[in-house]
Scaffold this active site. Structure first.
Site, mmCIF file in Angstrom:
data_model
loop_
_atom_site.group_PDB
_atom_site.id
_atom_site.type_symbol
_atom_site.label_atom_id
_atom_site.label_comp_id
_atom_site.label_asym_id
_atom_site.label_seq_id
_atom_site.Cartn_x
_atom_site.Cartn_y
_atom_site.Cartn_z
ATOM 1 N N ASP A 91 0.820 -1.219 0.000
ATOM 2 C CA ASP A 91 0.000 0.000 0.000
ATOM 3 C C ASP A 91 0.846 1.259 0.000
ATOM 4 O O ASP A 91 2.016 1.223 0.303
ATOM 5 C CB ASP A 91 -0.793 0.053 1.311
ATOM 6 N N LYS A 103 -3.590 3.706 -2.792
ATOM 7 C CA LYS A 103 -4.476 4.784 -3.243
ATOM 8 C C LYS A 103 -3.649 5.964 -3.736
ATOM 9 O O LYS A 103 -2.615 6.272 -3.195
ATOM 10 C CB LYS A 103 -5.286 5.315 -2.057
ATOM 11 N N MET A 157 -7.748 9.260 9.037
ATOM 12 C CA MET A 157 -8.345 9.625 7.736
ATOM 13 C C MET A 157 -9.250 10.847 7.854
ATOM 14 O O MET A 157 -10.242 10.951 7.137
ATOM 15 C CB MET A 157 -9.173 8.441 7.166
#
Ligand code: SAH
Length: 244
Positions: free
Chosen positions: A34, A56, A170
């Protein structure tokens, strides 16, 4: 058929990788990793190990979760040791549980390798203990990804009136809304809050403020960043050790 190791990479500082994770990485035939996993960890892999990036970028997955699940399954058919490397701990907002359920359904063996979560280690590097006798008896780790003003929010905002430490992951892009919501439920405007960016790395930066002023002070910090709310934030002044 191979085995999939759902592995925590720790919060950033490579030395916070566990021995167990390192062992799995050294014998991996393929590593699926990731954005948040420190890429220097990949240097520990053996010659010929394949690397697949599924992180991402700008909020969108390069690969949707279902595709990652499928990829892990296919790799397990092909290789003996598959490492799925994730930032922090694989089961703290890491979707490791979903991947394990999918593999289980397909009859693939898996193992969880816990990692040091950013939720605790990043405040710790900033000199903020998530619990401290006399200040707080518990801490919560909450997703900040969801707007507090979303209809039918699953987050129990009314429970946040207590003095528990709250760590939002987040949440930087919702910082303004989160602080307004906390004031709305009754927290004082001068309640302590910190935002910590790129924690445990050489670029770590901590901004301390109040619910009222933190947004203006911290909104432009680079990600990854997390938010800590609570009286424990005040200890940063005395306990900050890493950013010196
Ligand atoms: N599984 C991870 C968390 C995944 S959610 C863990 O256990 O740490 C991703 C969020 O974690 C980011 O949006 C940010 O809020 C936080 N985060 C991860 N690494 C961080 C770091 N080095 N510094 C600050 N926040 C971090």
């Amino acid at each position: 058929m191979g085995k999939v190791y759902l592995t925590g990479a720790g919060p950033g500082d490579i030395e916070l990788l566990t021995l167990k994770a390192l062992k799995a990485i050294k014998k991996a035939d393929v590593i699926v990793y990731d954005r948040l996993a420190n890429p220097d960890i990949l240097k520990e892999a053996k010659d010929g190990c394949e690397f697949i990036y599924v992180g991402k970028e700008d909020g969108k997955h390069t690969l949707p979760q279902e595709e990652i699940n499928k990829l892990l399954y296919e790799l397990a058919l092909k290789y003996e040791n598959v490492v799925r490397l994730k930032g922090g701990d694989p089961l703290v907002f890491g979707r490791g549980g979903e991947e394990a359920l999918y593999l289980k359904e397909k009859g693939i063996e898996f193992e969880f390798i816990p990692g040091i979560t950013s939720a605790i280690a990043v405040p710790e590097y900033a000199g903020i203990p998530v619990t401290h006798r006399g200040l707080t008896v518990s801490f919560r780790v909450v997703t900040g990804h969801e707007s507090p003003y979303k209809q039918r929010s699953q987050i129990p905002w009314q429970n946040f009136k207590t003095d528990d430490t709250i760590v939002f992951l987040m949440g930087l892009h919702n910082l303004d809304k989160i602080t307004k919501k906390l004031i709305e439920i009754g927290k004082p405007k001068d309640y302590p809050i910190a935002v910590i960016s790129k924690g445990t790395t050489k670029d770590e930066k901590t901004i301390i403020g109040t619910l009222e002023d933190i947004y203006e002070k911290a909104k432009d910090l680079p990600t990854p960043a997390l938010i800590v709310v609570g009286e424990v934030v005040k200890l940063h002044d005395k306990l900050s050790w890493f950013e010196q």
